[in-house]
Design a protein around this motif. Structure first.
Motif, short mmCIF file in Angstrom:
data_model
loop_
_atom_site.label_atom_id
_atom_site.label_comp_id
_atom_site.label_asym_id
_atom_site.label_seq_id
_atom_site.Cartn_x
_atom_site.Cartn_y
_atom_site.Cartn_z
N THR A 168 -30.28 3.17 25.05
CA THR A 168 -31.16 2.88 26.17
C THR A 168 -31.51 1.40 26.13
N SER A 169 -31.26 0.70 27.23
CA SER A 169 -31.57 -0.73 27.29
C SER A 169 -33.05 -0.95 27.57
N GLY A 170 -33.53 -2.15 27.23
CA GLY A 170 -34.92 -2.52 27.48
C GLY A 170 -35.80 -2.16 26.30
N ASP A 171 -36.96 -2.79 26.22
CA ASP A 171 -37.92 -2.54 25.14
C ASP A 171 -37.27 -2.60 23.77
N GLY A 172 -36.38 -3.57 23.56
CA GLY A 172 -35.74 -3.72 22.27
C GLY A 172 -34.42 -2.99 22.15
N GLY A 173 -34.10 -2.16 23.09
CA GLY A 173 -32.85 -1.39 23.01
C GLY A 173 -32.98 -0.29 21.98
N LYS A 174 -32.74 0.92 22.38
CA LYS A 174 -32.91 2.06 21.46
C LYS A 174 -31.60 2.83 21.35
N VAL A 175 -31.34 3.30 20.13
CA VAL A 175 -30.16 4.12 19.85
C VAL A 175 -30.65 5.45 19.31
N ALA A 176 -30.37 6.53 20.02
CA ALA A 176 -30.78 7.87 19.59
C ALA A 176 -29.78 8.40 18.56
N LEU A 177 -30.29 8.83 17.41
CA LEU A 177 -29.47 9.40 16.34
C LEU A 177 -29.93 10.82 16.06
N LYS A 178 -28.97 11.73 15.92
CA LYS A 178 -29.27 13.10 15.54
C LYS A 178 -28.40 13.46 14.34
N PHE A 179 -29.05 13.99 13.30
CA PHE A 179 -28.37 14.38 12.08
C PHE A 179 -28.54 15.87 11.84
N ALA A 180 -27.56 16.47 11.17
CA ALA A 180 -27.69 17.81 10.58
C ALA A 180 -27.32 17.66 9.11
N CYS A 181 -27.85 18.55 8.28
CA CYS A 181 -27.61 18.48 6.84
C CYS A 181 -27.93 19.83 6.21
N ASP A 182 -27.72 19.92 4.90
CA ASP A 182 -28.20 21.09 4.18
C ASP A 182 -29.71 21.18 4.42
N PRO A 183 -30.31 22.37 4.28
CA PRO A 183 -31.77 22.46 4.45
C PRO A 183 -32.48 21.37 3.64
N LEU A 184 -33.48 20.74 4.26
CA LEU A 184 -34.22 19.68 3.61
C LEU A 184 -35.00 20.22 2.41
N GLU A 185 -34.97 19.47 1.32
CA GLU A 185 -35.73 19.83 0.12
C GLU A 185 -36.96 18.94 0.04
N GLU A 186 -38.12 19.56 -0.20
CA GLU A 186 -39.33 18.78 -0.39
C GLU A 186 -39.35 18.30 -1.85
N MET A 187 -39.41 16.98 -2.04
CA MET A 187 -39.31 16.41 -3.37
C MET A 187 -40.66 16.06 -3.97
N GLY A 188 -41.65 15.82 -3.15
CA GLY A 188 -42.95 15.44 -3.70
C GLY A 188 -44.05 15.55 -2.67
N VAL A 189 -45.25 15.69 -3.14
CA VAL A 189 -46.41 15.78 -2.25
C VAL A 189 -47.43 14.80 -2.74
#
Length: 120
Positions: free
Chosen positions: A99-120
């Motif tokens: 998307t042009s304007g306001d700095g130009g934006k690039v939309a990224l979508k990822f898939a992966c193994d289920p996210l692991e919570e590493m720390g709180v």
């Protein structure tokens, strides 16, 4: 009074991405579906992938082809409230949208193994 979440830092294979505010992620893991007869008899489970959606700022020298080709990466999501999530075997799922304007934006979508919570 506890701090509430407002910022996240996204890394791909240890490299920090310059993201816009508002990345969104889904932990993935077990999705349970009710099994119903005359009553609820139980449930079945399927594994759903972890997901991450974010927007980058398009900068001079950035390779969109390199972003599009990300596969077998390790995602790290660090929340400003102390939680860290790791997604292994990550890959870009959708064609990149710019998307042009306001700095130009690039939309990224990822898939992966289920996210692991590493720390709180």
């Amino acid at each position: 009074m506890p701090m509430t979440h407002s910022r996240a830092y996204i890394k791909v294979d240890g490299a920090l991405l310059e993201t816009m505010p508002g990345p969104k992620w889904k932990l993935g893991g077990s999705k349970r579906t009710p099994v119903v007869g005359n009553r609820v008899l139980g449930y079945s489970e399927m594994t759903e992938p972890g997901e991450l959606e974010c927007e980058l700022v398009l900068t001079q020298g950035m390779s969109l082809a390199a972003l599009k080709d990300i596969t077998d990466a390790t995602l790290t999501i660090e929340a400003d409230t102390g939680q860290t999530y790791v997604g292994r075997n990550a890959f870009v799922t959708d064609a990149l949208e710019v998307t042009s304007g306001d700095g130009g934006k690039v939309a990224l979508k990822f898939a992966c193994d289920p996210l692991e919570e590493m720390g709180v």
